[in-house]
Design a protein around this motif. Structure first.
Motif, PDB file in Angstrom:
ATOM      1  N   TRP A   1       0.652  -1.118   0.112  1.00 56.15           N
ATOM      2  CA  TRP A   1       0.074   0.018  -0.028  1.00 56.15           C
ATOM      3  C   TRP A   1       0.928   1.017   0.138  1.00 56.15           C
ATOM      4  N   ALA A   2       1.871   1.225   0.832  1.00 58.40           N
ATOM      5  CA  ALA A   2       2.683   2.457   1.081  1.00 58.40           C
ATOM      6  C   ALA A   2       3.405   2.626  -0.332  1.00 58.40           C
ATOM      7  N   TRP A   3       3.923   1.506  -0.843  1.00 60.54           N
ATOM      8  CA  TRP A   3       4.813   1.518  -2.041  1.00 60.54           C
ATOM      9  C   TRP A   3       3.858   2.159  -3.353  1.00 60.54           C
ATOM     10  N   LEU A   4       2.823   1.868  -3.248  1.00 60.58           N
ATOM     11  CA  LEU A   4       1.841   2.159  -4.446  1.00 60.58           C
ATOM     12  C   LEU A   4       1.585   3.797  -4.208  1.00 60.58           C
ATOM     13  N   ALA A   5       1.528   4.060  -2.981  1.00 65.35           N
ATOM     14  CA  ALA A   5       1.119   5.566  -2.463  1.00 65.35           C
ATOM     15  C   ALA A   5       2.335   6.369  -2.995  1.00 65.35           C
ATOM     16  N   LEU A   6       3.504   5.955  -2.802  1.00 66.10           N
ATOM     17  CA  LEU A   6       4.682   6.813  -3.018  1.00 66.10           C
ATOM     18  C   LEU A   6       4.848   6.715  -4.778  1.00 66.10           C
ATOM     19  N   GLY A   7       4.497   5.601  -5.237  1.00 66.25           N
ATOM     20  CA  GLY A   7       4.506   5.351  -6.828  1.00 66.25           C
ATOM     21  C   GLY A   7       3.509   6.580  -7.180  1.00 66.25           C
ATOM     22  N   ARG A   8       2.268   6.845  -6.701  1.00 64.38           N
ATOM     23  CA  ARG A   8       1.344   7.750  -7.420  1.00 64.38           C
ATOM     24  C   ARG A   8       1.925   9.154  -7.071  1.00 64.38           C
ATOM     25  N   GLN A   9       2.348   9.170  -5.905  1.00 69.69           N
ATOM     26  CA  GLN A   9       2.921  10.816  -5.436  1.00 69.69           C
ATOM     27  C   GLN A   9       3.842  10.951  -6.579  1.00 69.69           C
ATOM     28  N   ARG A  10       4.853  10.216  -6.683  1.00 71.59           N
ATOM     29  CA  ARG A  10       5.992  10.626  -7.639  1.00 71.59           C
ATOM     30  C   ARG A  10       5.603  10.819  -9.121  1.00 71.59           C
ATOM     31  N   GLN A  11       4.650  10.009  -9.433  1.00 67.29           N
ATOM     32  CA  GLN A  11       3.956  10.229 -10.752  1.00 67.29           C
ATOM     33  C   GLN A  11       3.429  11.564 -10.886  1.00 67.29           C
ATOM     34  N   ARG A  12       2.655  12.109  -9.736  1.00 70.73           N
ATOM     35  CA  ARG A  12       1.784  13.267  -9.657  1.00 70.73           C
ATOM     36  C   ARG A  12       3.165  14.229  -9.717  1.00 70.73           C
ATOM     37  N   MET A  13       4.018  14.359  -8.913  1.00 72.68           N
ATOM     38  CA  MET A  13       5.164  15.181  -9.121  1.00 72.68           C
ATOM     39  C   MET A  13       5.808  15.307 -10.417  1.00 72.68           C
ATOM     40  N   LEU A  14       6.131  14.379 -11.090  1.00 70.15           N
ATOM     41  CA  LEU A  14       6.915  14.251 -12.175  1.00 70.15           C
ATOM     42  C   LEU A  14       5.958  15.195 -13.308  1.00 70.15           C
TER      43      LEU A  14
END
Lengths: 181, 184
Positions: free
Chosen positions: A166-179
């Motif tokens: 869950w944490a990993w997916l959340a981090l991935g989504r956040q990183r995508q948003r930032m990119l």
């Protein structure tokens, strides 16, 4: 009647399982057969000898010992049940703690932040996860029985893996948003 | 019998004291069967305890139509046969054969005590020569006066098989008896 049949009937007559006719036939055979007569005498003697041997008596405290063993068994069962309940509560508490931490981490990650902070958060989450895994492993291996360890591992390890995913997916989504930004 | 049914019912509900009453009521037949089967007092004591514990654990499977003592004896007999098979006990030593507290009622004379001891040793020696299944049939027939049908039910075999076991056991016992007589 041959000797083998006579022997079979000798065994039955000792248990009163022959009819009057069968008994007469056996008696007739015994009169003419000294070998069977000797066998019959030995059988009667040994039967009488066994019937004279009375019931052996146990020690006076047999009933007490049985009751004592039953009491110990019941105590052991209660203790095992207590351990299971404690472990379950502990497991639930840990799972709750982990879920809460992950949720908090995810909420934090929803906030805009510089790229460097994201990596720091990930590193901290991994450290917390590693420490928790170690604690769980120690707890599971110190438990008295294998099935309890298996129960703890079976409940908590999948829960922990889900939290990490869950944490990993959340981090991935956040990183995508930032990119994207 | 009514008290027995009440004890059984209470024990099935987990009342240890009620089960204790059942143990007190049937400890002697259970112990005697274990002693006649295993041949020594210590093993018989352990077997009797184990049989009662197993009976308690499986008390719910007891069917009220059956005689309770026969059900207990069945458990004891199976346990002892298992023990004998595990130990492959074919012969007992004379020291093991005699229990110190056996069967003394009243005040027997020293001659009577010696005679009882000798008889007891001979009985146990003869029983020890029989295979476990045959031994169980003999003990249940001679000490408990059980019918072929009851023995068959306890051992899980047919009545014909019981007859056959008793026949073979008696044949062997008669042979041993003649040998002992010949030895004097």
């Amino acid at each position: 009647m041959n000797c083998q049949q006579a022997k079979w009937r000798m065994s039955l007559i000792l248990d009163s399982m022959l009819s009057a006719d069968e008994e007469r036939a056996l008696q007739a055979h015994l009169i003419h057969c000294p070998i069977c007569q000797a066998e019959w005498e030995a059988l009667q003697s040994v039967s009488y000898f066994l019937t004279q041997a009375p019931l052996a008596s146990p020690a006076a405290d047999l009933a007490f010992r049985v009751e004592e063993r039953l009491r110990r068994q019941r105590e052991r069962r209660r203790w095992a049940l207590g351990v299971v309940v404690v472990c379950l509560w502990l497991g639930l508490a840990l799972a709750g703690f982990m879920s809460g931490s992950a949720l908090l981490g995810w909420l934090l990650l929803q906030q805009p932040m510089p790229v460097g902070l994201e990596i720091q958060l990930l590193a901290r989450l991994l450290l917390v996860g590693q420490a928790t895994l170690r604690a769980l492993w120690l707890l599971a291996t110190s438990l008295p029985s294998a099935w309890l360890s298996a129960g703890i591992n079976g409940c908590l390890i999948p829960a922990l893996m889900l939290v990490c995913l869950w944490a990993w997916l959340a981090l991935g989504r956040q990183r995508q948003r930032m990119l994207v930004r | 019998m009514e008290r027995e049914s009440e004890w059984i019912l209470r024990a099935q509900q987990g009342d240890h004291r009620a089960f204790g009453q059942l143990v007190r009521a049937y400890q002697r037949p259970v112990y005697n069967l274990a002693y006649r089967m295993l041949g020594d007092a210590a093993a018989a004591e352990e077997a009797a305890q184990e049989a009662f514990l197993r009976a308690y654990q499986h008390l719910r499977s007891y069917q009220p139509g059956r005689k309770f003592v026969n059900w207990l004896l069945s458990i004891t007999s199976h346990y002892c046969i298992d023990q004998l098979r595990q130990r492959r006990l074919s012969q007992l030593s004379l020291e093991e054969s005699f229990p110190p507290d056996i069967l003394c009622s009243g005040q027997p004379t020293p001659e009577q005590v010696v005679d009882r001891r000798e008889r007891e040793i001979v009985v146990q020696e003869m029983l020890a020569r029989l295979p476990p299944d045959h031994r169980a049939a003999v003990v249940l027939r001679y000490w408990y006066d059980l019918s072929y049908q009851e023995i068959a039910q306890m051992a899980g075999i047919s009545e014909e098989a019981v007859k056959s076991r008793l026949f073979r056991a008696r044949e062997q016992l008669a042979r041993l008896w003649r040998e002992m007589e010949a030895e004097g």
